[in-house]
Structures are given as C-alpha cells and as structure tokens.
Design a protein around this motif. Structure first.
Motif, mmCIF file in Angstrom:
data_model
loop_
_atom_site.group_PDB
_atom_site.id
_atom_site.type_symbol
_atom_site.label_atom_id
_atom_site.label_comp_id
_atom_site.label_asym_id
_atom_site.label_seq_id
_atom_site.Cartn_x
_atom_site.Cartn_y
_atom_site.Cartn_z
ATOM 1 N N ALA A 1 -12.088 21.872 -20.513
ATOM 2 C CA ALA A 1 -11.424 23.027 -21.111
ATOM 3 C C ALA A 1 -10.458 23.667 -20.135
ATOM 4 O O ALA A 1 -9.393 24.152 -20.523
ATOM 5 C CB ALA A 1 -12.472 24.050 -21.560
ATOM 6 N N ILE A 2 -10.800 23.683 -18.848
ATOM 7 C CA ILE A 2 -9.900 24.276 -17.859
ATOM 8 C C ILE A 2 -8.629 23.464 -17.717
ATOM 9 O O ILE A 2 -7.529 23.999 -17.578
ATOM 10 C CB ILE A 2 -10.623 24.393 -16.510
ATOM 11 C CG1 ILE A 2 -11.786 25.397 -16.644
ATOM 12 C CG2 ILE A 2 -9.683 24.841 -15.408
ATOM 13 C CD1 ILE A 2 -12.641 25.500 -15.409
ATOM 14 N N LEU A 3 -8.744 22.127 -17.783
ATOM 15 C CA LEU A 3 -7.562 21.293 -17.651
ATOM 16 C C LEU A 3 -6.636 21.446 -18.846
ATOM 17 O O LEU A 3 -5.435 21.262 -18.728
ATOM 18 C CB LEU A 3 -7.973 19.824 -17.486
ATOM 19 C CG LEU A 3 -8.667 19.470 -16.172
ATOM 20 C CD1 LEU A 3 -9.084 18.006 -16.185
ATOM 21 C CD2 LEU A 3 -7.776 19.745 -14.983
ATOM 22 N N ARG A 4 -7.189 21.768 -20.033
ATOM 23 C CA ARG A 4 -6.352 21.886 -21.215
ATOM 24 C C ARG A 4 -5.665 23.235 -21.316
ATOM 25 O O ARG A 4 -4.794 23.423 -22.144
ATOM 26 C CB ARG A 4 -7.202 21.637 -22.469
ATOM 27 C CG ARG A 4 -7.392 20.162 -22.760
ATOM 28 C CD ARG A 4 -8.169 19.958 -24.021
ATOM 29 N NE ARG A 4 -9.553 20.377 -23.861
ATOM 30 C CZ ARG A 4 -10.460 20.277 -24.831
ATOM 31 N NH1 ARG A 4 -10.124 19.802 -26.005
ATOM 32 N NH2 ARG A 4 -11.700 20.676 -24.626
ATOM 33 N N ARG A 5 -6.072 24.192 -20.513
ATOM 34 C CA ARG A 5 -5.397 25.475 -20.541
ATOM 35 C C ARG A 5 -4.014 25.358 -19.928
ATOM 36 O O ARG A 5 -3.837 24.743 -18.892
ATOM 37 C CB ARG A 5 -6.211 26.501 -19.761
ATOM 38 C CG ARG A 5 -7.536 26.869 -20.402
ATOM 39 C CD ARG A 5 -8.304 27.823 -19.527
ATOM 40 N NE ARG A 5 -9.617 28.110 -20.073
ATOM 41 C CZ ARG A 5 -10.542 28.820 -19.441
ATOM 42 N NH1 ARG A 5 -10.278 29.314 -18.232
ATOM 43 N NH2 ARG A 5 -11.708 29.033 -19.997
ATOM 44 N N PRO A 6 -3.017 25.964 -20.551
ATOM 45 C CA PRO A 6 -1.680 25.931 -19.956
ATOM 46 C C PRO A 6 -1.651 26.740 -18.676
ATOM 47 O O PRO A 6 -2.162 27.858 -18.607
ATOM 48 C CB PRO A 6 -0.792 26.528 -21.045
ATOM 49 C CG PRO A 6 -1.716 27.346 -21.894
ATOM 50 C CD PRO A 6 -3.050 26.662 -21.852
ATOM 51 N N GLN A 7 -1.057 26.182 -17.662
ATOM 52 C CA GLN A 7 -0.980 26.821 -16.354
ATOM 53 C C GLN A 7 0.435 26.658 -15.817
ATOM 54 O O GLN A 7 1.112 25.665 -16.108
ATOM 55 C CB GLN A 7 -1.983 26.200 -15.381
ATOM 56 C CG GLN A 7 -3.430 26.349 -15.805
ATOM 57 C CD GLN A 7 -4.381 25.629 -14.869
ATOM 58 O OE1 GLN A 7 -3.955 24.983 -13.912
ATOM 59 N NE2 GLN A 7 -5.664 25.743 -15.132
ATOM 60 N N PRO A 8 0.904 27.615 -15.018
ATOM 61 C CA PRO A 8 2.242 27.453 -14.424
ATOM 62 C C PRO A 8 2.300 26.305 -13.429
ATOM 63 O O PRO A 8 3.332 25.674 -13.281
ATOM 64 C CB PRO A 8 2.490 28.805 -13.757
ATOM 65 C CG PRO A 8 1.131 29.368 -13.513
ATOM 66 C CD PRO A 8 0.279 28.890 -14.643
ATOM 67 N N ILE A 9 1.192 26.031 -12.730
ATOM 68 C CA ILE A 9 1.117 24.902 -11.800
ATOM 69 C C ILE A 9 -0.057 24.024 -12.243
ATOM 70 O O ILE A 9 -1.208 24.288 -11.869
ATOM 71 C CB ILE A 9 0.943 25.373 -10.348
ATOM 72 C CG1 ILE A 9 2.073 26.327 -9.955
ATOM 73 C CG2 ILE A 9 0.911 24.192 -9.397
ATOM 74 C CD1 ILE A 9 1.976 26.861 -8.552
ATOM 75 N N PRO A 10 0.187 23.007 -13.051
ATOM 76 C CA PRO A 10 -0.919 22.174 -13.537
ATOM 77 C C PRO A 10 -1.464 21.289 -12.428
ATOM 78 O O PRO A 10 -0.821 21.108 -11.386
ATOM 79 C CB PRO A 10 -0.264 21.346 -14.648
ATOM 80 C CG PRO A 10 1.175 21.274 -14.254
ATOM 81 C CD PRO A 10 1.481 22.582 -13.580
ATOM 82 N N PRO A 11 -2.653 20.730 -12.588
ATOM 83 C CA PRO A 11 -3.191 19.801 -11.597
ATOM 84 C C PRO A 11 -2.316 18.564 -11.494
ATOM 85 O O PRO A 11 -1.614 18.195 -12.446
ATOM 86 C CB PRO A 11 -4.589 19.462 -12.130
ATOM 87 C CG PRO A 11 -4.858 20.407 -13.229
ATOM 88 C CD PRO A 11 -3.584 20.985 -13.681
ATOM 89 N N PRO A 12 -2.307 17.890 -10.355
ATOM 90 C CA PRO A 12 -1.470 16.674 -10.220
ATOM 91 C C PRO A 12 -1.920 15.597 -11.187
ATOM 92 O O PRO A 12 -3.122 15.364 -11.380
ATOM 93 C CB PRO A 12 -1.673 16.263 -8.753
ATOM 94 C CG PRO A 12 -2.933 16.930 -8.327
ATOM 95 C CD PRO A 12 -3.039 18.193 -9.108
ATOM 96 N N SER A 13 -0.950 14.951 -11.798
ATOM 97 C CA SER A 13 -1.241 13.881 -12.762
ATOM 98 C C SER A 13 -1.593 12.571 -12.089
ATOM 99 O O SER A 13 -2.170 11.693 -12.723
ATOM 100 C CB SER A 13 -0.039 13.675 -13.686
ATOM 101 O OG SER A 13 1.118 13.342 -12.931
ATOM 102 N N ASP A 14 -1.240 12.408 -10.820
ATOM 103 C CA ASP A 14 -1.515 11.168 -10.097
ATOM 104 C C ASP A 14 -2.062 11.522 -8.723
ATOM 105 O O ASP A 14 -1.831 12.610 -8.199
ATOM 106 C CB ASP A 14 -0.245 10.315 -9.965
ATOM 107 C CG ASP A 14 -0.545 8.936 -9.413
ATOM 108 O OD1 ASP A 14 0.307 8.395 -8.694
ATOM 109 O OD2 ASP A 14 -1.632 8.392 -9.680
#
Length: 308
Positions: free
Chosen positions: A69-82
C-alpha cells in the motif's frame, strides 16, 4: 467355302440408375456442430471473467500499513524502479520569482531559510503555475538538482519538473498530502568518480536516458559535500542528501554494487604521413633486385659519341 460368322448374343437393356435422394442417410454429409453462445449480454463485448472476492483498497487508505500500500501511494520522490537506477531528484519549499514577464521560465527560488537559488521551469509546469498556483505563496517544488563551480564552490541550480499539492490539484481523489520526505531532501544515485578526503567533497556521475532511439547516453556530474570510505571508482552509490543553503550535504551513503566494465573503443589505424591512401606493395619475385628506396633518383646517361 468361307465359314459363316458367329451370331452375336443380344445384350440386355441397361436400366437407368435412380439419383440419390436428400433423405438418404449414407450420402448426406454430417451437419456441422453449431457453437453454443453462453452468457453473452446484449452488448458486442464478452463480460470479463469473475474476479476473486477481494476488498477494494484506496490509494491513500490510512488503515493499511503494508509495504504494497505504501508503494502505491503517489509520492513526489518514488522508490527506485531498478537496483542501479541513476537519478538526482529532490523537493524544495519556497517561492518562485520569475526573472521577467517575457522570461517566465527563468527565475529565482527563494526558500524558507532565505536562500536564493537559480531556477528554470521544465515541461508543462509553466501552464500549471499560471492556472492554479499563486506565486506569492510558498509551494513544495519537485526539482532536478545541478551544481555549478563558482569561486571554487559548488553552487546549487534547480530545474522544476512539478509541484506537490494534491489537495489543490487533485480535489476529486482522496490523496494523502504528506509527501513522505522533508523539505530539502534529495536522492542522488550514480557512480562516484572522485572522492576527496582532505577537501571533504565527492563527485557523482549520473547518466540520463536518451530521449530517442539511437541517441547517445548523456551524463552530468553533481558535487556533494561529504566523503565516502572507498576511493576507487567503478562503484554505484545511493546517497541521501539534505540541502543546506545552496549546498547539498551527504547524510547517508550506501554502496549498491559494482558497475560492469566499460567497453573499450577499437583503435583506429594510423593514416600515412602523406595524407593519401597507401598503395599496396607487390610481392617480390625470386631473383629480382631489391626495391629502390624512395629517395633514389635515376640518372639519365647520354649516348656514347661516334668513333671516327
């Protein structure tokens, strides 16, 4: 006397064959099986298969504290995709002041601590600002950082790519307004190409993805205040950086892994000194005199005088 020919026997008359009728089961072809249509509505599309009973979950549902659920929240700096994703992004709260009415995309960002940082607007941010934002107020800007050497000091330069105000720009959706990071936080990920323990700074190389196919991969360098324990290049690092005035200071650094070795470019053959294409030399025959040097000049002899 010639013998008389034998008399031919009369053949029975042929009976006409009766044509087969359509009711003959042996001659009629088997009828094709017609597919059955099951559960088709009046529309032209088939309904989607039933999904398992799962509760619907909103993006900003505060009750669910799981990692998904935390990853799906929109964030200004998302977690790295790779794992080895290059990037340099951060958030800065302040008031944007354009240079002039004609140059609205260039200006200065005045932060809450009083620092003035040179700033440019990228993409569709200008239309967003003109329609929805009040420049007399402070906003949380999503920016790309750059550093420039001015008087032996790395001065910060910002490129605005967005603004974080979901309560104003997305009123129809229930989105948590908490960005998840503090003001002045930056995430820098790249290769450390220089590390100075004496002068207390580190230089990180960040590669950019090409915008079009066939374009070369571009890179830029960011100078951070702080050091890392390793001096040898070729390692990928993840930096947690905090802005202090117009300087980016390293708070935490983590080694992600070793970068693959770079491919060496093939060496070009040296061109001849004359500038023209060198002529291939013919193989020397057996018993033939050695080839003359290039500096050899033949002397033309005059014929012998006649003898009286």
């Amino acid at each position: 006397m010639t013998p008389e020919p034998r008399a031919k026997r009369p053949r029975p008359p042929k009976s006409q064959a009766t044509p087969p009728t359509a009711t003959d089961p042996e001659l009629t072809p088997p009828a094709k099986a017609r597919p059955e249509i099951v559960n088709i509505s009046s529309g032209s599309k088939k309904p989607a298969p039933p999904k398992p009973d799962m509760p619907e979950m909103s993006v900003a549902e505060p009750a669910d504290t799981s990692g998904a659920a935390i990853l799906r929240r929109p964030q200004p700096i998302p977690p790295p995709s790779d794992r080895m994703q290059y990037r340099a992004i951060g958030v800065v709260r302040g008031r944007y002041v354009p240079a002039s009415e004609t140059e609205f995309n260039r200006g200065v960002l005045i932060t809450e601590d009083g620092a003035e940082i040179e700033t440019v607007l990228l993409g569709q941010v200008m239309n967003l600002i003109k329609k929805y934002l009040d420049l007399n107020e402070s906003h949380l800007w999503v920016v790309y950082p750059r550093t420039r050497e001015v008087d032996n000091d790395a001065r910060l330069h910002l490129q605005v790519v967005g603004v974080w105000e979901p309560e104003r720009l997305q009123q129809e959706q229930r989105i948590d307004s908490d960005p998840g990071v503090s003001d002045g936080y930056f995430s820098v990920r790249g290769e450390v190409i220089f590390n100075s323990q004496d002068k207390n700074f580190v230089v990180v190389k960040v590669q950019q993805l090409p915008r079009r196919r066939g374009d070369k991969v571009k890179a830029f360098k960011i100078k951070l205040k702080g050091t890392v324990p390793m001096k040898s290049p070729g390692y990928f690092w993840d930096f947690q950086v905090q802005r202090e005035g117009t300087t980016l200071v390293v708070n935490h650094a983590t080694v992600v892994g070793v970068l693959p070795p770079r491919k060496l470019k093939p060496k070009r053959k040296p061109r001849p000194a004359t500038g023209g294409s060198a002529r291939p030399q013919r193989p020397q025959r057996l018993g033939a005199p050695p080839p003359r040097p290039a500096s050899f000049q033949s002397i033309r002899r005059s014929p012998k005088p006649p003898v009286n």
